[in-house]
Design an enzyme around this catalytic site. Sequence first.
Site, PDB file in Angstrom:
ATOM      1  N   GLY A  54       0.858  -1.175   0.000  1.00 41.97           N
ATOM      2  CA  GLY A  54       0.000   0.000   0.000  1.00 41.97           C
ATOM      3  C   GLY A  54       0.899   1.232   0.000  1.00 41.97           C
ATOM      4  O   GLY A  54       1.838   1.323   0.805  1.00 41.97           O
ATOM      5  N   ASP A 244      -1.563   4.434  -6.139  1.00 43.20           N
ATOM      6  CA  ASP A 244      -0.135   4.300  -5.822  1.00 43.20           C
ATOM      7  C   ASP A 244       0.668   5.481  -6.338  1.00 43.20           C
ATOM      8  O   ASP A 244       1.754   5.767  -5.850  1.00 43.20           O
ATOM      9  CB  ASP A 244       0.414   3.002  -6.415  1.00 43.20           C
ATOM     10  CG  ASP A 244      -0.274   1.835  -5.748  1.00 43.20           C
ATOM     11  OD1 ASP A 244      -1.374   1.467  -6.204  1.00 43.20           O
ATOM     12  OD2 ASP A 244       0.243   1.341  -4.741  1.00 43.20           O
TER      13      ASP A 244
HETATM   14  O1  MRU Z   1       0.539  -4.012  -4.517  1.00 41.14           O
HETATM   15  P1  MRU Z   1      -0.061  -3.281  -3.357  1.00 41.14           P
HETATM   16  O2  MRU Z   1      -0.876  -4.161  -2.460  1.00 41.14           O
HETATM   17  O3  MRU Z   1       0.956  -2.469  -2.606  1.00 41.14           O
HETATM   18  O4  MRU Z   1      -1.055  -2.271  -4.042  1.00 41.14           O
HETATM   19  C1  MRU Z   1      -1.836  -1.418  -3.246  1.00 41.14           C
HETATM   20  C2  MRU Z   1      -2.788  -0.613  -4.026  1.00 41.14           C
HETATM   21  O5  MRU Z   1      -2.860  -0.672  -5.229  1.00 41.14           O
HETATM   22  C3  MRU Z   1      -3.622   0.346  -3.243  1.00 41.14           C
HETATM   23  O6  MRU Z   1      -4.875   0.494  -3.821  1.00 41.14           O
HETATM   24  C4  MRU Z   1      -2.913   1.706  -3.245  1.00 41.14           C
HETATM   25  O7  MRU Z   1      -1.608   1.580  -2.773  1.00 41.14           O
HETATM   26  C5  MRU Z   1      -3.608   2.687  -2.433  1.00 41.14           C
HETATM   27  S1  MRU Z   1      -3.288   2.426  -0.747  1.00 41.14           S
HETATM   28  C6  MRU Z   1      -4.024   3.556   0.217  1.00 41.14           C
END
Ligand code: MRU
Length: 365
Positions: A54, A244
């Site tokens: 995240g 992200d």
């Molecule tokens: O691969 P991840 O689990 O790190 O991806 C996370 C996401 O895509 C979330 O939607 C994004 O980071 C927003 S977190 C508040």
Amino acid sequence: MQVDGKHYRSIWFDDDSATVRIIDQRWLPHRFLIVELTSRKSFCDAIRDMWVRGAPLIGAAAAYGVAAEMQNDASDSALDEVCNELQQTRPTAVNLVWALNHMRQLLQGLPEQQRAAIAMKRAHEICDEDVECNRQIGLNGLQIIKNIAENKDVGQPVNILTHCNAGWLATVDWGTATSPIYHAAQADIRVHVWVDETRPRNQGAQLTAWEMDSHGISHQLIVDNAGGHLMQHGDVDLVIVGTDRTAANGDVCNKIGTYLKALAAKDNEIPFYVALPSPTIDWNITNGIAEIPIEERDGQEVTHVWGKLEDGNLASVQISPDGTAAGNPAFDVTPGRLVTGLITERGVAPATSEGLAAMFPKFSG
Ligand code: MRU
């Protein structure tokens, strides 16, 4: 947020052991494990292998990683090395680069003997700032949910679809996409959340569903392909996702599959909002589709699925023929024109260059 009645953040500094602790998210929802991060390697592993994940949490973990390194070696070379190593761990979430640049700029002008204390203090502050940003995002998003609730028949819930996990586990606390949901529940607005499972790593099934359950928020898990159908049949009032990296022109990079939800929402005239703290905006990128680096992850995440067996043991099983080649782009970019608004800590901005620049004039240059 609460876990079995106890308040947790996703990352914190434990005063007794003087170490950084995290909830190791690889094992949720089946095991709740807390681990200590101490060495540079442990911080890099935790981000790369998604013990923490995240965008905002990755940034917070990176800040603590720099601070922990400064306790061991506060030299210029150690500062360079830890920032460079951490930056290699995951390419897409811009909060990582934001936190590393921030720590580097803060520390490099300081005498070495001051660096450890100041770095740790700043890492704590970055966490607190994230919590406050997300609380504000919640209050700003609450207004959107309230407006929709007012136009629904009495007693009918506001149906919100979300993708991946942009909940408290993806941030330090509150979450981004989930903060308006928690605030709505606190304001006694009935909400029902459609949780996309989010293949390949199933952050929706494993993390968002667990978060919603822990807080008694009405929710149902759906396969990623169900959203369009639900939208066509009037079962979705609103989509809220996280991001992200959001480009200065309002293009939104988020977990793979987000773009398809935005297309379906547009076709069905359903509002599609993105919730984000300002460190997730990349002011250097003016065309998200062309310029945001998309992480390509191991194909095994696609060919295998992890979960709990009937005997309670945890296992990974192969779902494709032996030797199947898999492609695994972890993120996609939704053009700003498909985004109804960006819910930030300052308010809801149009997903355009002008909209973001007006909301954040100091940063937009
Ligand atoms: O691969 P991840 O689990 O790190 O991806 C996370 C996401 O895509 C979330 O939607 C994004 O980071 C927003 S977190 C508040």
